[in-house]
Scaffold this active site. Structure first.
Site, mmCIF file in Angstrom:
data_model
loop_
_atom_site.group_PDB
_atom_site.id
_atom_site.type_symbol
_atom_site.label_atom_id
_atom_site.label_comp_id
_atom_site.label_asym_id
_atom_site.label_seq_id
_atom_site.Cartn_x
_atom_site.Cartn_y
_atom_site.Cartn_z
ATOM 1 N N ASP A 85 0.726 -1.157 -0.008
ATOM 2 C CA ASP A 85 0.016 0.051 0.339
ATOM 3 C C ASP A 85 0.823 1.400 -0.035
ATOM 4 O O ASP A 85 0.523 2.081 -0.914
ATOM 5 C CB ASP A 85 -0.921 -0.019 1.407
ATOM 6 C CG ASP A 85 -1.991 1.088 1.040
ATOM 7 O OD1 ASP A 85 -2.705 1.318 -0.079
ATOM 8 O OD2 ASP A 85 -2.227 1.890 2.068
ATOM 9 N N CYS A 149 -22.075 5.401 -8.536
ATOM 10 C CA CYS A 149 -21.305 6.232 -7.612
ATOM 11 C C CYS A 149 -22.098 7.296 -7.052
ATOM 12 O O CYS A 149 -22.434 7.939 -7.991
ATOM 13 C CB CYS A 149 -20.071 6.755 -8.225
ATOM 14 S SG CYS A 149 -18.963 7.878 -7.396
HETATM 15 C C1 B12 Z 1 -3.911 6.748 -3.677
HETATM 16 C C2 B12 Z 1 -4.852 5.760 -3.438
HETATM 17 C C3 B12 Z 1 -5.944 5.836 -3.481
HETATM 18 C C4 B12 Z 1 -6.750 7.309 -3.648
HETATM 19 C C5 B12 Z 1 -6.837 7.446 -5.183
HETATM 20 C C6 B12 Z 1 -7.029 6.267 -6.024
HETATM 21 C C7 B12 Z 1 -6.759 6.496 -7.283
HETATM 22 N N1 B12 Z 1 -7.397 6.056 -8.487
HETATM 23 O O1 B12 Z 1 -5.546 6.720 -7.577
HETATM 24 C C8 B12 Z 1 -8.313 7.160 -3.222
HETATM 25 C C9 B12 Z 1 -8.131 7.925 -1.521
HETATM 26 C C10 B12 Z 1 -9.050 7.942 -3.807
HETATM 27 C C11 B12 Z 1 -8.400 5.796 -2.830
HETATM 28 C C12 B12 Z 1 -9.739 5.100 -2.798
HETATM 29 C C13 B12 Z 1 -9.867 3.606 -2.638
HETATM 30 N N2 B12 Z 1 -8.913 2.778 -2.547
HETATM 31 CO CO1 B12 Z 1 -7.108 3.058 -2.773
HETATM 32 N N3 B12 Z 1 -5.176 3.247 -2.929
HETATM 33 C C14 B12 Z 1 -4.478 4.491 -3.195
HETATM 34 C C15 B12 Z 1 -3.021 3.809 -3.226
HETATM 35 C C16 B12 Z 1 -2.168 4.139 -1.845
HETATM 36 C C17 B12 Z 1 -2.107 4.381 -4.580
HETATM 37 C C18 B12 Z 1 -2.934 4.312 -6.031
HETATM 38 C C19 B12 Z 1 -1.934 4.930 -6.968
HETATM 39 O O2 B12 Z 1 -0.804 4.874 -7.364
HETATM 40 N N4 B12 Z 1 -2.675 5.821 -7.695
HETATM 41 C C20 B12 Z 1 -2.407 6.418 -9.011
HETATM 42 C C21 B12 Z 1 -2.973 5.900 -10.124
HETATM 43 C C22 B12 Z 1 -2.198 6.705 -11.488
HETATM 44 O O3 B12 Z 1 -2.861 4.381 -10.189
HETATM 45 P P1 B12 Z 1 -3.906 3.252 -9.680
HETATM 46 O O4 B12 Z 1 -4.881 3.734 -9.038
HETATM 47 O O5 B12 Z 1 -2.794 2.276 -8.964
HETATM 48 O O6 B12 Z 1 -4.506 2.573 -11.164
HETATM 49 C C23 B12 Z 1 -4.285 3.205 -12.399
HETATM 50 C C24 B12 Z 1 -2.996 2.281 -13.033
HETATM 51 O O7 B12 Z 1 -3.061 0.970 -12.682
HETATM 52 C C25 B12 Z 1 -3.436 2.569 -14.575
HETATM 53 N N5 B12 Z 1 -2.777 1.487 -15.198
HETATM 54 C C26 B12 Z 1 -3.317 0.408 -15.658
HETATM 55 N N6 B12 Z 1 -2.537 -0.455 -16.458
HETATM 56 C C27 B12 Z 1 -1.470 0.184 -16.520
HETATM 57 C C28 B12 Z 1 -0.090 -0.177 -16.959
HETATM 58 C C29 B12 Z 1 1.034 0.539 -16.791
HETATM 59 C C30 B12 Z 1 2.280 0.092 -17.259
HETATM 60 C C31 B12 Z 1 0.954 1.859 -15.988
HETATM 61 C C32 B12 Z 1 1.947 2.987 -15.849
HETATM 62 C C33 B12 Z 1 -0.617 2.343 -15.594
HETATM 63 C C34 B12 Z 1 -1.493 1.495 -15.640
HETATM 64 O O8 B12 Z 1 -4.734 2.683 -14.498
HETATM 65 C C35 B12 Z 1 -5.184 2.422 -13.362
HETATM 66 C C36 B12 Z 1 -6.683 3.265 -13.400
HETATM 67 O O9 B12 Z 1 -6.585 4.714 -13.581
HETATM 68 C C37 B12 Z 1 -3.109 1.999 -3.750
HETATM 69 C C38 B12 Z 1 -1.958 1.597 -3.227
HETATM 70 C C39 B12 Z 1 -0.558 1.337 -4.063
HETATM 71 N N7 B12 Z 1 0.578 1.551 -3.735
HETATM 72 O O10 B12 Z 1 -1.104 1.095 -5.414
HETATM 73 C C40 B12 Z 1 -4.454 2.106 -2.953
HETATM 74 C C41 B12 Z 1 -5.430 1.014 -3.578
HETATM 75 C C42 B12 Z 1 -5.348 1.284 -4.990
HETATM 76 N N8 B12 Z 1 -6.625 1.273 -2.914
HETATM 77 C C43 B12 Z 1 -7.404 0.253 -2.482
HETATM 78 C C44 B12 Z 1 -8.527 0.401 -1.846
HETATM 79 C C45 B12 Z 1 -9.157 -0.745 -1.245
HETATM 80 C C46 B12 Z 1 -9.357 1.612 -1.865
HETATM 81 C C47 B12 Z 1 -10.912 1.758 -1.764
HETATM 82 C C48 B12 Z 1 -11.794 0.651 -2.375
HETATM 83 C C49 B12 Z 1 -11.128 1.893 -0.302
HETATM 84 C C50 B12 Z 1 -12.643 2.149 0.076
HETATM 85 N N9 B12 Z 1 -13.155 0.991 0.279
HETATM 86 O O11 B12 Z 1 -12.947 3.190 0.335
HETATM 87 C C51 B12 Z 1 -11.155 3.114 -2.510
HETATM 88 C C52 B12 Z 1 -11.703 2.561 -4.216
HETATM 89 C C53 B12 Z 1 -12.107 3.688 -5.017
HETATM 90 C C54 B12 Z 1 -11.848 3.266 -6.315
HETATM 91 N N10 B12 Z 1 -12.944 3.327 -7.090
HETATM 92 O O12 B12 Z 1 -10.694 3.164 -6.657
HETATM 93 C C55 B12 Z 1 -6.488 -0.926 -2.710
HETATM 94 C C56 B12 Z 1 -7.183 -1.517 -4.075
HETATM 95 C C57 B12 Z 1 -7.327 -3.176 -4.069
HETATM 96 C C58 B12 Z 1 -7.961 -3.794 -5.410
HETATM 97 N N11 B12 Z 1 -8.531 -4.825 -5.199
HETATM 98 O O13 B12 Z 1 -8.097 -3.136 -6.172
HETATM 99 C C59 B12 Z 1 -5.054 -0.533 -2.993
HETATM 100 C C60 B12 Z 1 -4.254 -1.282 -3.961
HETATM 101 C C61 B12 Z 1 -4.283 -0.521 -1.539
HETATM 102 C C62 B12 Z 1 -3.780 -1.935 -1.319
HETATM 103 N N12 B12 Z 1 -2.604 -2.259 -1.199
HETATM 104 O O14 B12 Z 1 -4.645 -3.114 -1.226
HETATM 105 N N13 B12 Z 1 -7.188 5.088 -2.932
HETATM 106 S S1 SF4 Z 2 -18.372 4.625 -5.364
HETATM 107 FE FE1 SF4 Z 2 -17.561 6.472 -5.760
HETATM 108 S S2 SF4 Z 2 -17.278 7.754 -4.040
HETATM 109 FE FE2 SF4 Z 2 -17.434 5.522 -3.126
HETATM 110 S S3 SF4 Z 2 -15.566 4.653 -3.544
HETATM 111 FE FE3 SF4 Z 2 -16.455 4.356 -5.431
HETATM 112 S S4 SF4 Z 2 -15.553 5.969 -6.717
HETATM 113 FE FE4 SF4 Z 2 -15.468 6.539 -4.619
#
Ligand code: B12
Ligand code: SF4
Ligand code: SF4
Length: 267
Positions: A85, A149
């Protein structure tokens, strides 16, 4: 969440995090427990299922460290960096690439045999491992998460505007709320709406880790008492040993006050 942009280089390239990295082992663990349903399903004061139990950072880290030791026994010369995480690693992207889950339209990683209520972690290693094929997207024509959502946080499928996500406001955001803060829709901590509607969650399985079920303090949550800004001991007791410790008792108390205000407006 400015740390996301500060650590972009590491997020984009695992060899910045661990020079010489050759492989990433993607890991996933169900956190869903049937005992969490009451608290997550409450009308007001709902707590997302990932946050009700003992701090996953601690519990998952222990399991990941044990796996790290197993990897080191197979390749004693390797370097192995565990992430859970908080490290600058895109855990969902790696889960997809390693073939254990696909990234759904909700941006959640979905495993066909577990659904979405899972924690992700990785082991970044200098070992050269044989990769599995990546996962295939199985969302099909479904749009349930996008439609459900409550804050319209998805500008498009597979895209989340984090500043509209309830979890950003009630978990990550400290200090006072602003005019941009959306309604919390009953959620005290986190939000599970986009997961509750996901059809793949009919395959969810109870976590083997019973401590992901609600802590005794959260299970007996008293929202009115939490809303009292003067009762700091109660605020701290509620977040103790949970992942909400990072959010802090004070922010949780703020959320409770906002929820009670929202409820009064509805009555
Ligand atoms: C910051 C963060 C948040 C933020 C922002 C989320 C966001 N979209 O970035 C907030 C606070 C909103 C949040 C919310 C939640 N989160 Co969060 N979050 C994180 C965290 C710490 C970092 C995510 C990150 O790097 N974001 C930056 C964006 C760009 O990347 P990303 O979200 O990982 O996904 C994108 C990339 O994968 C990209 N992508 C796809 N393929 C490829 C390939 C390449 C090469 C690249 C570069 C990119 C790429 O597309 C994706 C979608 O946009 C991670 C832990 C981690 N280190 O990954 C947990 C994590 C993603 N969260 C998690 C969880 C559980 C949640 C919630 C469900 C919590 C809840 N119940 O309230 C919600 C879900 C909301 C949702 N619908 O996503 C879990 C997800 C588990 C899973 N099975 O998916 C994680 C992995 C934590 C964990 N270690 O388990 N989160
Ligand atoms: S339903 Fe919407 S507000 Fe709730 S965790 Fe998912 S993206 Fe965030
Ligand atoms: S609700 Fe439907 S579109 Fe959204 S992630 Fe689940 S399967 Fe995909």
């Amino acid at each position: 969440m400015t740390y996301l942009s500060r650590t972009l280089a590491e997020r984009e390239d695992a060899t910045v995090l661990l020079p010489g990295a050759r492989s990433v082992v993607a890991l996933m663990l169900s956190y869903w427990r049937p005992e969490s349903e009451r608290l997550a399903g409450a009308e007001v004061g709902k707590v997302a299922r990932y946050a009700v139990g003992r701090d996953y950072h601690v519990l998952v880290r222990r399991k990941v460290r044990a796996l790290r030791k197993s990897l080191l026994r197979l390749d004693p010369s390797a370097e192995v960096h565990p992430t859970i995480d908080t490290s600058p690693v895109m855990e969902r992207a790696w889960a997809e690439r390693a073939g254990i889950a696909w990234i759904g339209k909700s941006t959640m990683a979905i495993a066909p045999e577990l659904g979405t209520y899972t924690f992700l972690a990785t082991l970044v290693t200098t070992s050269e491992l044989v990769p599995d094929p990546p996962s295939i997207d199985r969302c099909g024509s479904c749009t349930r998460c996008l439609d459900a959502c409550p804050t319209q946080a998805f500008p498009a499928p597979y895209e989340l505007d984090a500043t509209k996500c309830i979890t950003y406001w009630n978990v990550e955001r400290s200090g006072d709320f602003t005019p941009e803060t959306p309604a919390l829709h009953g959620w005290l901590a986190g939000c599970d709406v986009c997961q509750e509607v996901c059809p793949w969650n009919k395959f969810k399985q109870a976590s083997p880790e019973a401590r992901f079920g609600p802590t005794a303090a959260l299970d007996a949550l008293d929202l009115t008492r939490l809303a009292d800004p003067a009762d700091a001991d109660y605020h701290e007791a509620l977040v103790d040993k949970t992942a909400l410790k990072r959010t802090g008792g004070e922010a949780l108390s703020r959320n409770a006050r906002v929820l009670l205000r929202e409820q009064t407006k509805l009555d």
